[in-house]
Design a protein around this motif. Structure first.
Motif, PDB file in Angstrom:
ATOM      1  N   VAL A  24       0.617  -1.043  -4.723  1.00 53.34           N
ATOM      2  CA  VAL A  24       0.727  -0.494  -3.372  1.00 53.34           C
ATOM      3  C   VAL A  24      -0.495  -0.875  -2.543  1.00 53.34           C
ATOM      4  O   VAL A  24      -0.377  -1.299  -1.388  1.00 53.34           O
ATOM      5  CB  VAL A  24       0.918   1.039  -3.424  1.00 53.34           C
ATOM      6  CG1 VAL A  24       0.774   1.659  -2.051  1.00 53.34           C
ATOM      7  CG2 VAL A  24       2.266   1.372  -4.039  1.00 53.34           C
ATOM      8  N   LEU A  25      -1.678  -0.728  -3.120  1.00 51.46           N
ATOM      9  CA  LEU A  25      -2.899  -1.053  -2.380  1.00 51.46           C
ATOM     10  C   LEU A  25      -2.988  -2.549  -2.064  1.00 51.46           C
ATOM     11  O   LEU A  25      -3.481  -2.933  -0.999  1.00 51.46           O
ATOM     12  CB  LEU A  25      -4.127  -0.594  -3.168  1.00 51.46           C
ATOM     13  CG  LEU A  25      -4.291   0.916  -3.275  1.00 51.46           C
ATOM     14  CD1 LEU A  25      -5.368   1.269  -4.290  1.00 51.46           C
ATOM     15  CD2 LEU A  25      -4.590   1.522  -1.922  1.00 51.46           C
ATOM     16  N   ASP A  26      -2.511  -3.387  -2.971  1.00 55.36           N
ATOM     17  CA  ASP A  26      -2.483  -4.832  -2.682  1.00 55.36           C
ATOM     18  C   ASP A  26      -1.561  -5.133  -1.511  1.00 55.36           C
ATOM     19  O   ASP A  26      -1.900  -5.913  -0.626  1.00 55.36           O
ATOM     20  CB  ASP A  26      -2.034  -5.619  -3.912  1.00 55.36           C
ATOM     21  CG  ASP A  26      -3.166  -5.860  -4.890  1.00 55.36           C
ATOM     22  OD1 ASP A  26      -4.335  -5.655  -4.516  1.00 55.36           O
ATOM     23  OD2 ASP A  26      -2.875  -6.266  -6.039  1.00 55.36           O
ATOM     24  N   TRP A  27      -0.381  -4.514  -1.505  1.00 56.72           N
ATOM     25  CA  TRP A  27       0.551  -4.757  -0.404  1.00 56.72           C
ATOM     26  C   TRP A  27       0.034  -4.202   0.915  1.00 56.72           C
ATOM     27  O   TRP A  27       0.221  -4.817   1.966  1.00 56.72           O
ATOM     28  CB  TRP A  27       1.933  -4.197  -0.728  1.00 56.72           C
ATOM     29  CG  TRP A  27       2.738  -5.172  -1.534  1.00 56.72           C
ATOM     30  CD1 TRP A  27       2.989  -5.117  -2.861  1.00 56.72           C
ATOM     31  CD2 TRP A  27       3.336  -6.367  -1.052  1.00 56.72           C
ATOM     32  NE1 TRP A  27       3.729  -6.213  -3.241  1.00 56.72           N
ATOM     33  CE2 TRP A  27       3.957  -6.996  -2.145  1.00 56.72           C
ATOM     34  CE3 TRP A  27       3.418  -6.970   0.196  1.00 56.72           C
ATOM     35  CZ2 TRP A  27       4.644  -8.194  -2.026  1.00 56.72           C
ATOM     36  CZ3 TRP A  27       4.117  -8.171   0.311  1.00 56.72           C
ATOM     37  CH2 TRP A  27       4.711  -8.757  -0.796  1.00 56.72           C
ATOM     38  N   VAL A  28      -0.598  -3.058   0.865  1.00 56.77           N
ATOM     39  CA  VAL A  28      -1.186  -2.520   2.092  1.00 56.77           C
ATOM     40  C   VAL A  28      -2.261  -3.467   2.602  1.00 56.77           C
ATOM     41  O   VAL A  28      -2.360  -3.724   3.808  1.00 56.77           O
ATOM     42  CB  VAL A  28      -1.770  -1.102   1.856  1.00 56.77           C
ATOM     43  CG1 VAL A  28      -2.615  -0.652   3.030  1.00 56.77           C
ATOM     44  CG2 VAL A  28      -0.648  -0.114   1.608  1.00 56.77           C
ATOM     45  N   GLY A  29      -3.045  -4.034   1.691  1.00 53.92           N
ATOM     46  CA  GLY A  29      -4.073  -5.000   2.085  1.00 53.92           C
ATOM     47  C   GLY A  29      -3.489  -6.262   2.683  1.00 53.92           C
ATOM     48  O   GLY A  29      -4.078  -6.857   3.592  1.00 53.92           O
ATOM     49  N   VAL A  30      -2.329  -6.671   2.199  1.00 52.09           N
ATOM     50  CA  VAL A  30      -1.675  -7.863   2.734  1.00 52.09           C
ATOM     51  C   VAL A  30      -1.058  -7.574   4.103  1.00 52.09           C
ATOM     52  O   VAL A  30      -1.177  -8.365   5.044  1.00 52.09           O
ATOM     53  CB  VAL A  30      -0.589  -8.374   1.752  1.00 52.09           C
ATOM     54  CG1 VAL A  30       0.294  -9.414   2.406  1.00 52.09           C
ATOM     55  CG2 VAL A  30      -1.235  -8.942   0.502  1.00 52.09           C
ATOM     56  N   LEU A  31      -0.398  -6.429   4.210  1.00 42.44           N
ATOM     57  CA  LEU A  31       0.316  -6.105   5.443  1.00 42.44           C
ATOM     58  C   LEU A  31      -0.591  -5.552   6.545  1.00 42.44           C
ATOM     59  O   LEU A  31      -0.265  -5.657   7.724  1.00 42.44           O
ATOM     60  CB  LEU A  31       1.443  -5.116   5.145  1.00 42.44           C
ATOM     61  CG  LEU A  31       2.521  -5.632   4.198  1.00 42.44           C
ATOM     62  CD1 LEU A  31       3.512  -4.534   3.864  1.00 42.44           C
ATOM     63  CD2 LEU A  31       3.224  -6.838   4.780  1.00 42.44           C
ATOM     64  N   ALA A  32      -1.702  -4.933   6.163  1.00 43.21           N
ATOM     65  CA  ALA A  32      -2.647  -4.383   7.146  1.00 43.21           C
ATOM     66  C   ALA A  32      -4.069  -4.743   6.709  1.00 43.21           C
ATOM     67  O   ALA A  32      -4.807  -3.905   6.197  1.00 43.21           O
ATOM     68  CB  ALA A  32      -2.484  -2.876   7.241  1.00 43.21           C
ATOM     69  N   SER A  34      -6.810  -5.145   8.140  1.00 41.08           N
ATOM     70  CA  SER A  34      -7.938  -4.449   8.759  1.00 41.08           C
ATOM     71  C   SER A  34      -7.804  -2.937   8.592  1.00 41.08           C
ATOM     72  O   SER A  34      -8.115  -2.175   9.506  1.00 41.08           O
ATOM     73  CB  SER A  34      -8.024  -4.822  10.238  1.00 41.08           C
ATOM     74  OG  SER A  34      -6.840  -4.424  10.887  1.00 41.08           O
ATOM     75  N   ALA A  35      -7.343  -2.498   7.416  1.00 35.86           N
ATOM     76  CA  ALA A  35      -7.084  -1.078   7.188  1.00 35.86           C
ATOM     77  C   ALA A  35      -8.365  -0.263   7.047  1.00 35.86           C
ATOM     78  O   ALA A  35      -8.331   0.941   7.176  1.00 35.86           O
ATOM     79  CB  ALA A  35      -6.215  -0.893   5.959  1.00 35.86           C
ATOM     80  N   VAL A  40     -10.597  -0.825   0.929  1.00 37.67           N
ATOM     81  CA  VAL A  40     -11.393  -1.723   0.088  1.00 37.67           C
ATOM     82  C   VAL A  40     -11.923  -0.962  -1.123  1.00 37.67           C
ATOM     83  O   VAL A  40     -11.880  -1.458  -2.255  1.00 37.67           O
ATOM     84  CB  VAL A  40     -12.550  -2.345   0.904  1.00 37.67           C
ATOM     85  CG1 VAL A  40     -13.475  -3.133   0.009  1.00 37.67           C
ATOM     86  CG2 VAL A  40     -11.997  -3.210   2.020  1.00 37.67           C
ATOM     87  N   ARG A  41     -12.409   0.234  -0.900  1.00 37.23           N
ATOM     88  CA  ARG A  41     -12.935   1.050  -2.006  1.00 37.23           C
ATOM     89  C   ARG A  41     -11.817   1.440  -2.983  1.00 37.23           C
ATOM     90  O   ARG A  41     -11.995   1.377  -4.197  1.00 37.23           O
ATOM     91  CB  ARG A  41     -13.616   2.292  -1.456  1.00 37.23           C
ATOM     92  CG  ARG A  41     -14.220   3.174  -2.504  1.00 37.23           C
ATOM     93  CD  ARG A  41     -15.244   4.111  -1.910  1.00 37.23           C
ATOM     94  NE  ARG A  41     -15.638   5.168  -2.790  1.00 37.23           N
ATOM     95  CZ  ARG A  41     -16.406   5.020  -3.863  1.00 37.23           C
ATOM     96  NH1 ARG A  41     -16.860   3.829  -4.178  1.00 37.23           N
ATOM     97  NH2 ARG A  41     -16.724   6.057  -4.604  1.00 37.23           N
ATOM     98  N   ALA A  42     -10.672   1.841  -2.469  1.00 34.84           N
ATOM     99  CA  ALA A  42      -9.550   2.225  -3.331  1.00 34.84           C
ATOM    100  C   ALA A  42      -9.068   1.029  -4.155  1.00 34.84           C
ATOM    101  O   ALA A  42      -8.765   1.180  -5.350  1.00 34.84           O
ATOM    102  CB  ALA A  42      -8.415   2.784  -2.484  1.00 34.84           C
ATOM    103  N   ARG A  43      -9.012  -0.143  -3.527  1.00 36.42           N
ATOM    104  CA  ARG A  43      -8.610  -1.345  -4.274  1.00 36.42           C
ATOM    105  C   ARG A  43      -9.612  -1.670  -5.359  1.00 36.42           C
ATOM    106  O   ARG A  43      -9.240  -2.060  -6.469  1.00 36.42           O
ATOM    107  CB  ARG A  43      -8.450  -2.533  -3.331  1.00 36.42           C
ATOM    108  CG  ARG A  43      -7.178  -2.458  -2.515  1.00 36.42           C
ATOM    109  CD  ARG A  43      -7.081  -3.599  -1.543  1.00 36.42           C
ATOM    110  NE  ARG A  43      -6.707  -4.813  -2.235  1.00 36.42           N
ATOM    111  CZ  ARG A  43      -6.556  -5.989  -1.643  1.00 36.42           C
ATOM    112  NH1 ARG A  43      -6.754  -6.105  -0.347  1.00 36.42           N
ATOM    113  NH2 ARG A  43      -6.192  -7.038  -2.324  1.00 36.42           N
ATOM    114  N   ALA A  44     -10.900  -1.515  -5.063  1.00 40.08           N
ATOM    115  CA  ALA A  44     -11.937  -1.794  -6.059  1.00 40.08           C
ATOM    116  C   ALA A  44     -11.805  -0.859  -7.258  1.00 40.08           C
ATOM    117  O   ALA A  44     -11.942  -1.284  -8.414  1.00 40.08           O
ATOM    118  CB  ALA A  44     -13.319  -1.673  -5.427  1.00 40.08           C
TER     119      ALA A  44
END
Length: 92
Positions: A24-32, A34-35, A40-44
């Motif tokens: 989910v976090l990867d897709w949010v990063g792709v679709l948005a 500049s979130a 970035v912290r949650a993905r890390a």
């Protein structure tokens, strides 16, 4: 169900949830893209927990080449393995 099996089933469920959070976090990063710094912290954090499981599989399972892109199958293999392991553990 024995207490060890219950504990292992719970751990595998948590692993599955963290793997899903990573997707989910990867897709949010792709679709948005500049979130913000929270993403970035949650993905890390998600990567810190899941990469030790995925990296060894990535070395064994090569990416699937489709035209000009490649699809990393390591995540799918790990996710399916966790589902199967949890089903086996919970059953006994």
């Amino acid at each position: 169900m024995s207490p060890v099996a219950a504990l292992l089933g719970t751990v595998l469920l948590l692993v599955m949830l963290v793997l899903l959070a990573r997707v989910v976090l990867d897709w949010v990063g792709v679709l948005a893209p500049s979130a913000g710094p929270g993403l970035v912290r949650a993905r890390a954090i998600a990567y810190r927990f899941t990469e030790p499981l995925i990296a060894p599989v990535r070395r064994v399972v090569p990416p699937l080449r489709v035209g000009g892109m490649s699809i990393d199958l390591a995540f799918t293999v790990v996710f399916l393995a966790v589902i199967v392991l949890r089903a086996v553990v919970v059953r006994f």
